[in-house]
Design a protein around this motif. Structure first.
Motif, PDB file in Angstrom:
ATOM      1  N   GLY A  19      -0.359  -7.723   4.786  1.00  6.36           N
ATOM      2  CA  GLY A  19       0.654  -7.030   3.995  1.00  6.36           C
ATOM      3  C   GLY A  19       1.586  -7.928   3.214  1.00  6.36           C
TER       4      GLY A  19
ATOM      5  N   ASN B  43      -3.523  -4.482  -3.999  1.00  7.64           N
ATOM      6  CA  ASN B  43      -2.830  -4.468  -2.715  1.00  7.64           C
ATOM      7  C   ASN B  43      -3.035  -5.803  -2.010  1.00  7.64           C
TER       8      ASN B  43
ATOM      9  N   LYS C  78       0.819  -1.205   0.000  1.00  6.91           N
ATOM     10  CA  LYS C  78       0.000   0.000   0.000  1.00  6.91           C
ATOM     11  C   LYS C  78       0.857   1.261   0.000  1.00  6.91           C
ATOM     12  N   SER C  79       2.109   1.142   0.446  1.00  4.42           N
ATOM     13  CA  SER C  79       2.998   2.297   0.519  1.00  4.42           C
ATOM     14  C   SER C  79       3.677   2.627  -0.801  1.00  4.42           C
TER      15      SER C  79
END
Length: 402
Positions: free
Chosen positions: A151, A146, A127-128
């Motif tokens: 993550g 994503n 997401k970053s």
């Protein structure tokens, strides 16, 4: 599929032939490989620049600019190698949906080649990931997803491929070192040695590179051994990445004592420096070909990235800053020891991909909570005096209190 059988007696052993040959697919693969070779042939090799150091030091620092590849980064070489590896292994055909897990640059390059081969492509990115990289993936016709709440981009990409009967998970973290050919005359290490052959120090003392998959450091380390050179390999690693602590623990041990499965090694944290650093040691990372590792603070990487722009007039991404910090640290050591020679580092990707993040003071302060000033001062002082003083880190709140 064609099946034939010979033999009339029901109880006899027969010769059975199963033929899966697909002429359409084989012809498509042949043409796809031609297109990849053509891309490599028409792309002139990337330039090598000299970073300005005081001439009296007797040390040269070279920056190999991999950002000028057609897809804009060092990952262009790796993506092409991954596609060739998958094509020649029979994993990709004309209807394949290529899927990759990436922090951005690999996905951009793989999207470029997917478009070249007219293949569907999906990238699973953190997401970053910078908005500029996401836009580039989409510009090349790729889709972007994503991962889940955990993550884990690799798990999400593998799951996506498993759910698609035409899906293929490229898996750069496993196959990068296998896809690269360290014996080839056109890999990044070979071209560096060719390009500085007429310099005053034609065999560099060090090559400095970061590790995302580990494939580039594996290729460079292997090629150095293959070409019988004395050059050493230094891998720079962002803070909290899993590569550095595991290399430190296991590199000095016999290979037989290393954990067989890298996923069981000590865990790290996701990197704040896009493109390098990993929360786990990836299969493509080969500890045995790395001579030294340097763990680089995130603020140092960003400060060095900006120094490259001010001194060399080239805007690069944060992983290039990590390389530059490590390279200058080695230059300082050589200078202190009275050594002459050269150091080579890679410029990994274009800084234009990070204008809304690492080049934005407000983003660095508010998102990463980093104070660049001590590291910027350390770099400027070193280039002025030749003395390296390791800075004392300060967070943004601490700096403000002072």
């Amino acid at each position: 599929m064609t099946t034939t059988q010979s033999g009339q007696d029901t109880g006899s052993v027969t010769t059975r032939i199963v033929d899966y040959y697909d002429g359409r697919k084989r012809a498509w693969v042949k043409e796809a490989i031609r297109l990849l070779h053509a891309d490599a042939t028409r792309s002139a090799d990337t330039h090598v620049f000299r970073f300005p150091l005081p001439p009296q030091w007797g040390i040269d620092l070279y920056v190999k600019d991999e950002s000028v590849h057609p897809s804009g980064s060092l990952k262009h070489r790796m993506a092409r190698a991954l596609y060739l590896h998958a094509l020649c292994s029979g994993w990709i055909g004309p209807d394949t949906h290529v899927i990759e897990a990436s922090s951005g640059s690999t996905a951009v390059s793989e999207a470029y080649f997917a478009q070249l081969l007219d293949l569907r492509f999906t990238a699973v990115v953190p997401k970053s990931t910078s908005e500029e990289k996401v836009a580039l993936i989409k510009a090349y016709g790729g889709a972007v997803q994503n991962p889940g709440d955990d993550g884990d981009i690799e798990k999400a990409a593998a799951h996506l491929a498993e759910g698609d009967d035409k899906g293929h998970f490229m898996d750069q973290f496993t196959y990068a070192e296998r896809a690269y050919d360290y014996r080839d005359d056109h890999n990044v290490a070979a071209t560096v040695f060719q390009q500085i052959a007429e310099e005053r120090h034609p065999e560099p003392s060090w090559v400095v590179v970061g590790a995302g998959t580990g494939g580039t450091s594996a290729t460079i380390g292997r090629h150095i051994r293959f070409s019988r050179r004395d050059t050493r390999v230094c891998v720079v690693d962002p803070q909290n990445s899993a590569f550095f602590p595991n290399w430190k623990t296991h590199r000095g041990q016999p290979k037989s004592r290393w954990p067989r499965d890298p996923s069981t090694w000590e865990k790290g944290s996701p990197s704040h420096i896009e493109g390098i650093g990993r929360p786990r040691v990836e299969p493509s990372f080969l500890p045995a070909v790395v001579d030294r590792m340097i763990s680089v603070p995130d603020a140092a990487s960003i400060a060095a990235m900006r120094l490259l722009l001010s001194r060399l007039r080239h805007r690069a991404g944060p992983s290039t800053g990590t390389n530059l910090w490590g390279a200058l640290r080695i230059v300082a050591e050589m200078l202190s020891n009275g050594q002459k020679g050269s150091v080579v580092m890679l410029m990994c990707d274009q800084g234009e991909r990070y204008m809304h993040s690492y080049y934005d003071d407000k983003w660095v302060e508010q998102t990463l909570r980093l104070n660049l000033e001590p590291y910027t001062k350390a770099l400027e002082d070193f280039l002025s005096t030749g003395n390296w003083e390791e800075p004392v880190a300060a967070t943004v709140p601490e700096a403000r209190k002072a």
